[in-house]
Design an enzyme around this catalytic site. Structure first.
Site, PDB file in Angstrom:
ATOM      1  N   ASN A   7       0.955  -1.164   0.029  1.00  0.00           N
ATOM      2  CA  ASN A   7      -0.122   0.153  -0.130  1.00  0.00           C
ATOM      3  C   ASN A   7       0.766   1.286  -0.300  1.00  0.00           C
ATOM      4  O   ASN A   7       1.550   1.485   1.259  1.00  0.00           O
ATOM      5  CB  ASN A   7      -1.015   0.063   1.222  1.00  0.00           C
ATOM      6  N   ARG A  91      -3.064  -2.105  -3.021  1.00  0.00           N
ATOM      7  CA  ARG A  91      -4.158  -1.264  -2.686  1.00  0.00           C
ATOM      8  C   ARG A  91      -4.034  -0.135  -3.892  1.00  0.00           C
ATOM      9  O   ARG A  91      -3.003   0.574  -3.844  1.00  0.00           O
ATOM     10  CB  ARG A  91      -4.335  -0.708  -1.523  1.00  0.00           C
ATOM     11  N   HIS A 180     -12.570   3.474   0.797  1.00  0.00           N
ATOM     12  CA  HIS A 180     -12.664   2.449   1.679  1.00  0.00           C
ATOM     13  C   HIS A 180     -13.343   1.221   1.203  1.00  0.00           C
ATOM     14  O   HIS A 180     -13.834   0.302   2.114  1.00  0.00           O
ATOM     15  CB  HIS A 180     -13.511   2.930   3.269  1.00  0.00           C
ATOM     16  N   ARG A 241     -11.823  15.682   8.316  1.00  0.00           N
ATOM     17  CA  ARG A 241     -12.688  16.354   6.896  1.00  0.00           C
ATOM     18  C   ARG A 241     -14.065  16.408   7.397  1.00  0.00           C
ATOM     19  O   ARG A 241     -14.511  15.927   8.406  1.00  0.00           O
ATOM     20  CB  ARG A 241     -12.787  14.927   5.945  1.00  0.00           C
ATOM     21  N   GLU A 384      -7.943  -4.805   5.449  1.00  0.00           N
ATOM     22  CA  GLU A 384      -8.042  -4.700   4.168  1.00  0.00           C
ATOM     23  C   GLU A 384      -6.711  -5.359   3.530  1.00  0.00           C
ATOM     24  O   GLU A 384      -6.921  -5.724   2.478  1.00  0.00           O
ATOM     25  CB  GLU A 384      -7.791  -3.109   3.948  1.00  0.00           C
TER      26      GLU A 384
END
Ligand code: ADP
Length: 397
Positions: A7, A91, A180, A241, A384
């Protein structure tokens, strides 16, 4: 069969080497400050001491070579040769409207990753560098791209199109993609398995609540809606965010503060969320501590975060005309029983009942709802890397 999961961020590279015979992590680690002074590799082989190396890493190619050396080192290594690695799973943030299914990387896949640089300006270039670095370090081995936008691509048009002139979708791919995706795919699948639900028809809401936060609705593991949009800014309130807001806020702050759109978007991405609301921190533990000391804005930030999640659960229940299971995952979802309980306190109308003793759990699969709850509520840790490794195995076996 051993699979390396990679990743890449713009200045970082995270990796895990996973033995797919028993899905155990053999080694994992992180290269930090790639392309910046002070580059560092931290390598953790399972059952052995951690190894740290400070060494210049001008680019991801050098970083992956240092990872290969660490994996094969006679002291802290875990394999005797690169030949033991069957394939590499990556990823990749954005596959645009072209790719949603995981795929073995070829020239066309690389072209699409490149074409999506504008859609994922921080991640896609780094993801491509990671793939090219692995191609150079391990020639002939398959690299698999697993798209973070993949899960959301199953959304129907009514969910993914913005109510703006259609030409912007046609010309530039302006739509909701969702992010995600690997986590939502993994956790919705786990919810069906662990919850003993109908694999074809189960209506599942996954709340991925970490520093980045998003929520998804899926039926039989197929995404119906998800909260992030063209970029990860839309949806829930997050660590830094803002999530959903009236776009006119951007123009208004630009005019009042004599700033440009890029400045304000930077504020909405990096200085807003619970950090901006509370002025305390983006870390939910710090905010909970400040609230406990009587900090009003910290309390409001937490309340707003919880309220937004509860509103989305209501909306997604309507979107699916029901819900069988709600799953919590990621840093806050897996560790914070008070936040899970507070979100569920809005859901009495759905017949949701939390069992306090069962909810007193962290970081492992658990049903946290009471036996007579009409909706099964679960804690399901996301993974993940394992999801990427499974996809890589499936495509390369
Ligand atoms: P990301 O991958 O988006 O960076 P994570 O899923 O790792 O985020 O989640 C990080 C967040 O999880 C942090 O804001 C942290 O405060 C929160 N977190 C971790 N443990 C706890 C806890 N025990 N209580 C509340 N929040 C927690």
């Amino acid at each position: 069969m051993k699979i390396l999961v990679v990743n890449c961020g713009s200045s970082s590279l995270k990796y895990q080497l996973i033995d797919m015979d028993n899905e155990s992590v053999i080694a994992k680690g992180l290269c930090e400050r790639i392309g910046i002074e002070g580059s560092k590799l931290t390598h953790q082989p399972a059952g052995k001491d951690k190894y740290e190396l400070e060494s210049p890493m001008p680019d991801h190619k050098v970083a992956i070579q240092l990872v290969m050396d660490a994996l094969q080192d006679k002291d802290h290594g875990v394999i005797s040769s690169v030949d033991e690695i069957s394939a590499i799973g990556h990823r990749v943030l954005h596959g645009g409207t072209t790719y949603s299914e995981s795929i073995v990387v070829d020239e066309d896949v690389k072209r699409v990753i490149r074409e999506c640089f504008d859609l994922g300006p921080l991640h896609n270039p780094a993801n491509l560098m990671g793939i090219e670095a692995c191609e150079a370090a391990m020639p002939g081995k398959a690299n698999v791209a697993v798209w973070d936008t993949g899960f959301g691509m199953a959304m129907p048009e009514k969910a993914y199109l913005y109510a703006i002139p259609h030409e912007y979708y046609e010309k530039y791919g302006v739509r909701r993609y969702g992010f995600h995706g690997t986590s939502h795919m993994f956790v919705s699948g786990e919810a069906i398995k662990f919850g003993g639900l109908d694999p074809e028809n189960a209506k599942v809401i996954v709340c991925h609540l970490g520093n980045g936060a998003s929520i998804s609705a899926s039926i039989g593991g197929k995404c119906v809606d998800t909260s992030m949009g063209l970029t990860p800014l839309e949806g829930l309130i997050m660590g830094t965010r803002s999530g959903d807001l009236d776009p006119a806020v951007v123009q208004y702050i630009c005019n009042k503060e004599n700033r440009d759109v890029n400045d304000v978007l930077n504020i909405l991405n990096k200085k807003s969320g619970v950090l901006g609301m509370s002025g305390v921190s983006s870390d939910f533990r710090d905010i909970a501590a400040a609230k406990a000391e009587g900090n009003h804005l910290a309390e409001v930030a937490l309340d707003a975060f919880i309220y937004r999640v509860a509103k989305y659960i209501g909306a997604y229940t309507a979107a699916m005309n029901g819900v069988d299971a709600i799953a919590f995952t990621a840093g806050v979802g897996e560790n914070d029983k008070a936040t899970r309980k507070a979100i569920c306190s809005y859901l009495g109308y759905l017949g949701v009942k939390i069992d306090d003793a069962a909810n007193d759990v962290r970081g492992k699969n658990a049903v946290i709802s009471a036996a007579d709850s009409k909706v099964k509520v679960m804690l399901l840790p996301t993974n993940e890397e394992l999801a990427i490794a499974r996809e890589t195995k499936r495509l390369t076996q």
